[in-house]
Design an enzyme around this catalytic site. Structure first.
Site, PDB file in Angstrom:
ATOM      1  N   GLU A 177       0.814  -1.215   0.000  1.00  0.00           N
ATOM      2  CA  GLU A 177       0.000   0.000   0.000  1.00  0.00           C
ATOM      3  C   GLU A 177       0.852   1.271   0.000  1.00  0.00           C
ATOM      4  O   GLU A 177       1.252   1.755   1.067  1.00  0.00           O
ATOM      5  CB  GLU A 177      -0.941   0.018   1.217  1.00  0.00           C
ATOM      6  CG  GLU A 177      -1.815   1.290   1.269  1.00  0.00           C
ATOM      7  CD  GLU A 177      -2.786   1.334   2.444  1.00  0.00           C
ATOM      8  OE1 GLU A 177      -2.739   0.437   3.294  1.00  0.00           O
ATOM      9  OE2 GLU A 177      -3.579   2.282   2.501  1.00  0.00           O
ATOM     10  N   LYS A 219      -2.455  -1.884  -3.148  1.00  0.00           N
ATOM     11  CA  LYS A 219      -3.509  -1.042  -2.564  1.00  0.00           C
ATOM     12  C   LYS A 219      -3.106   0.410  -2.731  1.00  0.00           C
ATOM     13  O   LYS A 219      -2.419   0.985  -1.876  1.00  0.00           O
ATOM     14  CB  LYS A 219      -3.694  -1.399  -1.084  1.00  0.00           C
ATOM     15  CG  LYS A 219      -4.688  -0.499  -0.358  1.00  0.00           C
ATOM     16  CD  LYS A 219      -5.175  -1.116   0.938  1.00  0.00           C
ATOM     17  CE  LYS A 219      -6.057  -0.138   1.701  1.00  0.00           C
ATOM     18  NZ  LYS A 219      -6.764  -0.755   2.813  1.00  0.00           N
TER      19      LYS A 219
END
Ligand code: 13P
Length: 340
Positions: A177, A219
């Site tokens: 992420e 992400k």
């Protein structure tokens, strides 16, 4: 590491019509969320709130996995079933946040580096024993005057790649992420530029660290206008810029992209995901891993009162359903009216 098992978990997390609930708020973040509804952030309140989410009837129709926090993976429902077990029983894959948070990057005022690599191998082994099948590590990139620096981007990418390699060793699917924040008055073009540079760096480091991309999920942020930018790009412009950026930076063998919501309103986050999926077919599944965009209305419906649990669960089910539809470009704002 069994790569086939990792691939199958990664695919399961982005299966048709489903996405991830990010319920991994750290102690500081959940306190902020509870403050917003005047609920005290004590362990029993956090436990019962997470139980409410995880036992929502039908949630598994649209929720493939849940990201837990260290405290949560060790908690149990009122009747004594461990929270990861409760998820597993309804076919939802338990995951775990493993980073130790974004801290100031020394020498680079205003920029952040995510910590948590020390002792990570041992922690990952423990989390796998506790039932986790995937993990999350969030890096934070801030857009400002003269930032981000390439150094900050690369330092964060390096940490993400070290984390991802350790996850594979431990038999966990890493969610990688890198979040370019939407805070600031920058334009959507600037966000696209920074997101492109960030993703290039991330995939270059993943390659250097010999991480097999079929066993990870990305992400990222969507490509958006800064929150304070005077001109706000519309839904279609956001969808087009985001896809253009990913086509240039994200290898096709990556099974899926699970967006964070990052401060968008729940409906905006759904509309953006829907518009991207409505653009046609893409090399990767485009799904969600929302925290605030799934939970904000649920917190408001709950308000810490046990009498409101059913209403809060219906609210969660509705948001999950809308995002499930957005996975395939089938969402329409009329879905909101019907529920209201
Ligand atoms: P938001 O969707 O609220 O941005 O949270 C997602 C997340 O997991 C942040 O790390």
């Amino acid at each position: 590491m069994n790569i086939d098992e990792l691939k199958s978990v990664a695919k399961g997390l982005v299966s048709k019509g489903k996405g991830i609930l990010a319920a991994d708020e750290s102690s500081g973040t959940i306190k902020k969320r509870f403050d917003s509804i005047n609920v005290e952030s004590k362990e029993e309140n956090r436990r019962s709130y997470r139980e409410l989410l995880f036992t929502t009837p039908g949630a598994e129709e649209f929720i493939s996995g849940v990201i837990l926090f260290d405290e949560t993976i060790r908690q149990a429902t009122q009747d004594g079933t461990s929270l990861p077990k409760v998820l597993e029983q309804s076919g939802i894959i338990p995951g775990i946040k493993v980073d130790a948070g974004a801290k100031d990057l020394a020498g680079f005022p205003g920029e952040k580096i995510t910590e948590g690599l020390d002792g990570l191998r041992e922690r990952l082994a423990e989390y796998r024993n506790l039932g986790a099948r995937f993990a999350k590590w969030r890096a934070v990139i801030t857009i400002g005057a003269g930032s981000p620096s390439q150094f900050c981007i690369d330092a964060n990418s390096h940490a993400l790649a070290r984390y991802a390699a350790l996850c594979h060793e431990a038999g966990l699917v890493p969610i990688v992420e890198p979040e370019v924040l939407m805070d600031g008055d920058h334009t959507i073009e600037r966000c696209e530029e920074v997101t492109t540079a960030t993703l290039k760096s991330v995939f270059s480091e993943l390659k250097n660290h010999r991480v097999e991309l079929e066993g990870i999920l990305l992400k990222p942020n969507m490509v958006l206008s800064g929150k304070e930018c005077a001109v706000q790009a519309g839904v279609d412009a956001v969808a087009e810029a985001t896809i253009r950026c990913f086509r240039q930076t994200v290898p096709e063998e990556m099974p899926g992209i699970v967006f964070l919501s990052g401060g968008q309103s729940p409906q905006e986050a759904t509309e953006h995901l829907n518009a991207m999926n409505a653009l046609g077919s893409h090399p990767w599944e485009l799904s969600f891993s929302y925290g605030r965009a799934l939970q904000e209305p649920v917190l408001k419906a709950w308000m810490g009162q046990s009498a409101n649990v059913t209403k809060a669960q219906e609210t969660f089910y509705h948001r999950a359903k809308c995002n499930g539809a957005a996975r395939h470009g089938n969402y329409s704002p009329t879905m909101e009216k019907i529920a209201a």
